[in-house]
Design a protein around this motif. Structure first.
Motif, PDB file in Angstrom:
ATOM      1  N   ILE A   1     -31.661 -48.680   8.271  1.00 23.90           N
ATOM      2  CA  ILE A   1     -32.363 -47.686   8.037  1.00 23.90           C
ATOM      3  C   ILE A   1     -31.203 -46.435   7.946  1.00 23.90           C
ATOM      4  O   ILE A   1     -30.637 -46.002   8.483  1.00 23.90           O
ATOM      5  N   SER A   2     -31.334 -46.201   6.612  1.00 18.52           N
ATOM      6  CA  SER A   2     -30.608 -45.257   5.995  1.00 18.52           C
ATOM      7  C   SER A   2     -31.240 -43.868   5.597  1.00 18.52           C
ATOM      8  O   SER A   2     -32.177 -43.517   6.367  1.00 18.52           O
TER       9      SER A   2
ATOM     10  N   THR B   1     -33.448 -48.937   3.581  1.00 17.65           N
ATOM     11  CA  THR B   1     -34.485 -47.939   3.483  1.00 17.65           C
ATOM     12  C   THR B   1     -33.932 -46.539   3.476  1.00 17.65           C
ATOM     13  O   THR B   1     -33.086 -46.221   4.407  1.00 17.65           O
ATOM     14  N   ARG B   2     -34.164 -45.467   2.805  1.00 16.58           N
ATOM     15  CA  ARG B   2     -33.617 -44.300   2.687  1.00 16.58           C
ATOM     16  C   ARG B   2     -34.827 -43.357   2.951  1.00 16.58           C
ATOM     17  O   ARG B   2     -35.487 -43.213   1.703  1.00 16.58           O
TER      18      ARG B   2
ATOM     19  N   GLY C   1     -31.745 -57.461  -0.935  1.00 13.78           N
ATOM     20  CA  GLY C   1     -30.796 -56.649  -1.863  1.00 13.78           C
ATOM     21  C   GLY C   1     -31.465 -55.411  -2.317  1.00 13.78           C
ATOM     22  O   GLY C   1     -30.515 -54.949  -3.053  1.00 13.78           O
ATOM     23  N   ARG C   2     -32.460 -55.219  -2.043  1.00 19.37           N
ATOM     24  CA  ARG C   2     -33.264 -54.044  -2.488  1.00 19.37           C
ATOM     25  C   ARG C   2     -33.276 -52.661  -1.675  1.00 19.37           C
ATOM     26  O   ARG C   2     -33.181 -52.856  -0.454  1.00 19.37           O
ATOM     27  N   VAL C   3     -32.959 -51.521  -2.465  1.00 15.80           N
ATOM     28  CA  VAL C   3     -33.152 -50.343  -1.727  1.00 15.80           C
ATOM     29  C   VAL C   3     -34.501 -49.729  -1.818  1.00 15.80           C
ATOM     30  O   VAL C   3     -35.118 -49.823  -3.082  1.00 15.80           O
ATOM     31  N   TYR C   4     -35.144 -49.169  -0.791  1.00 16.35           N
ATOM     32  CA  TYR C   4     -36.330 -48.329  -1.088  1.00 16.35           C
ATOM     33  C   TYR C   4     -36.177 -47.029  -0.598  1.00 16.35           C
ATOM     34  O   TYR C   4     -35.936 -47.026   0.576  1.00 16.35           O
TER      35      TYR C   4
ATOM     36  N   ARG D   1     -41.103 -46.666  -5.864  1.00 20.58           N
ATOM     37  CA  ARG D   1     -40.688 -48.139  -5.935  1.00 20.58           C
ATOM     38  C   ARG D   1     -41.623 -48.767  -4.533  1.00 20.58           C
ATOM     39  O   ARG D   1     -42.299 -49.658  -4.761  1.00 20.58           O
ATOM     40  N   ILE D   2     -41.426 -47.919  -3.619  1.00 20.43           N
ATOM     41  CA  ILE D   2     -42.110 -48.683  -2.460  1.00 20.43           C
ATOM     42  C   ILE D   2     -43.798 -48.569  -2.526  1.00 20.43           C
ATOM     43  O   ILE D   2     -44.537 -49.533  -2.194  1.00 20.43           O
ATOM     44  N   ARG D   3     -44.047 -47.464  -3.256  1.00 26.74           N
ATOM     45  CA  ARG D   3     -45.474 -47.384  -3.278  1.00 26.74           C
ATOM     46  C   ARG D   3     -46.134 -48.524  -4.407  1.00 26.74           C
ATOM     47  O   ARG D   3     -46.897 -49.221  -4.074  1.00 26.74           O
TER      48      ARG D   3
END
Ligand code: NAD
Ligand code: DAU
Length: 338
Positions: free
Chosen positions: A125-126, A177-178, A238-241, A288-290
Motif C-alpha cells: 500500500i503506497s 497500489t498508490r 509486478g504491476r502498479v495501480y 488503469r485500475i478502472r
C-alpha cells in the motif's frame, strides 16, 4: 490466511472490516505495533470473531515476522503498516526509515522465503506522494517518475523500489497500489479533515498551512479499500495501480465546508506558516485500475464528507480520548509559534 499489517490504523482497520464482511471464509492475521496511530478500539466489534487474529508487533522485527510465516499458512500479505504523517516525518524522519523502509524489506524477505516454491501475493500500500508535486494541470500516471518531497514520501518511494527489486530479482508476486488522500471513519485526528472537524467542534482555531490553496484528490476510505481488495484478487504481479477519487479540492474549500456543516464561523480559520517542502497539487489518473479491474469510486464527496462529519459527532468519546493523550504534546510541538 491473509496477513494484514497495520490493521489497527485508519485504512487498515477499514480494510479488515471489509474483508471480514465480504470474505468471511478468509481468516485475517492482523500484525500491528500499536503506535500512537494504532488503536484496538477501531476493531472492538470484531471481538470474538474467530476469523480475526491480532498480533502486536513490529513489521521490522525479522524473527517475529519469520515466525508468523512459519506458524501460519499465509497466502497473501496486504501491507498497510507505516508511519503515515508527513508533518511527523519532518519532526523525526528516523522512525519512517525503520517502519516504512526496513519494515517493508523484512516482510518482503519473509514472503520470499515462505513462497519459494511459488504462490503467494504481496500487496504494497503506497501513496501518490511518491510522485512529488503537480503544477496546475495534468495528473500522475503509473509511469510518472518517482520524485518524493518529504521524508515520509521518500521512505514510501524507497519501499516501493524494494518491492520492484524483489519482483524483478526473485519473481516475488508483488503488486503496488498508490492512492490519493483518504477520508472517513477512524482517521487519526492529526490529518486535515478529522483535525478540522474536531477543532471546529470545540470552537478552536483551524491551522491552514500557507495560502490554503494546495490541492488534494480526496477519496472515501471505503472506495480505497474496495480497490485494494480488487487488486489483491485480480491485480497482475509486478504491476502498479493508481487509485484516486477524481475529486480535487483546495484545502481551504474543505475547511470552509466543514465550518458550514458544523455551523461555525470562518473566523476560526488561522493561516499559519507553510509546511516545508509542501507539495502543491496531487491528482491521480486511475484509468488503469478502472479499465483492467473494473473498479471505480462509488461514494460522492458531498455524501461522504457529510457522513464523516456525522461519524465524528457520534464518536466524540473516541477522538476525545485520543486528543487527551500523547496527541497534546505532538500538537504543541507541531503548531506552537507557527
Ligand atoms: P495510520 O497512521 O492511521 O495507521 C498506521 C498503522 O500502522 C497503525 O495502526 C500503526 O500502529 C501501524 N504501524 C506503524 N508502524 C508499524 C510497525 N513498525 N510495525 C507494525 N505496525 C506499525 O495510517 P493510514 O492513514 O491508515 O495509512 C495506512 C497506509 O496507507 C500507509 O502505508 C500509508 O502510507 C498509506 N496511504 C495512506 C493514505 C491516507 O490518506 N491516509 C493515502 C495513501 C496511502
Ligand atoms: O496523498 C496521500 C497521502 O495523504 C498519504 O500518503 C499520507 O499518509 C496522508 O497523511 C496524506 O498526506 P497529506 O500531507 O496530503 O495529508 P494531511 O492531512 O497531513 O494534509 C492534507 C493537506 O492539508 C496538505 O496540503 C496540508 C494541509 N494541512 C494539513 C494539516 C494537518 C493544513 O493546511 N493544516 C493542517 O493542520
Amino acid at each position: 490466511m491473509i496477513l494484514v499489517t497495520g490493521g489497527c490504523g485508519f485504512i487498515g482497520s477499514n480494510f479488515v472490516h471489509l474483508l471480514r464482511r465480504e470474505r468471511p471464509d478468509e481468516p485475517v492475521l492482523n500484525l500491528d505495533r500499536l503506535t500512537y496511530a494504532g488503536n484496538l478500539e477501531n476493531l472492538l466489534d470484531l471481538e470474538g470473531d474467530a476469523g480475526h487474529r491480532f498480533v502486536r508487533g513490529d513489521v521490522a522485527d525479522a524473527d517475529l515476522v519469520a515466525g508468523l510465516f512459519a506458524r501460519h499458512e499465509i497466502r497473501a500479505v496486504v501491507h498497510f503498516a507505516a508511519e503515515s504523517h508527513v508533518d511527523r516525518s519532518l519532526l523525526g524522519p528516523g522512525a519512517f526509515v525503520h517502519s516504512n523502509v526496513a519494515g517493508t524489506q523484512v516482510l518482503l524477505e519473509a514472503a520470499r522465503r515462505a513462497w519459494d516454491g511459488g504462490g503467494g501475493r504481496f500487496v504494497m500500500i503506497s501513496t501518490d506522494e511518491v510522485y512529488g508535486s503537480l503544477g496546475p494541470a495534468g495528473s500522475f500516471t503509473e509511469d510518472t517518475p518517482l520524485d518524493p518531497s518529504s521524508p515520509y514520501s521518500a521512505s514510501k518511494a524507497a519501499a516501493d523500489l524494494f518491492c520492484g527489486a524483489y519482483h524483478r530479482t526473485w519473481g516475488l508476486p508483488v503488486i503496488i497500489t498508490r492512492c490519493s488522500n483518504n477520508y472517513g471513519p477512524w482517521q487519526f485526528p492529526e490529518k486535515l479533515i478529522p483535525l478540522m472537524i474536531q477543532r471546529a467542534s470545540r470552537g478552536e482555531s483551524l491551522p491552514v498551512y500557507g495560502d490554503g490553496l494546495h490541492v488534494r484528490d480526496w477519496i472515501h476510505v471505503e472506495d480505497h479499500c474496495r480497490a485494494v481488495l480488487a487488486v489483491l484478487e485480480s491485480g497482475a504481479p509486478g504491476r502498479v495501480y493508481n487509485i484516486g477519487g477524481g475529486n480535487e479540492r483546495p484545502n481551504l474549500e474543505i475547511v470552509r465546508l466543514i465550518l458550514r456543516a458544523l455551523d461555525r464561523s470562518e473566523e476560526l480559520i488561522a493561516f499559519v506558516a507553510d509546511r516545508p517542502g509542501h507539495d502543491r497539487r496531487y491528482a491521480m489518473d486511475s484509468s488503469r485500475i478502472r479499465r483492467e479491474l473494473g473498479w471505480e469510486p462509488c461514494v460522492p464527496f458531498e455524501q461522504g464528507i457529510a457522513e464523516t462529519i456525522r461519524w465524528y459527532a457520534d464518536h466524540r468519546d473516541w477522538w476525545e480520548r485520543i486528543i487527551s493523550g500523547e496527541y497534546r504534546e505532538y500538537y504543541a510541538r507541531q503548531y506552537e509559534g507557527r
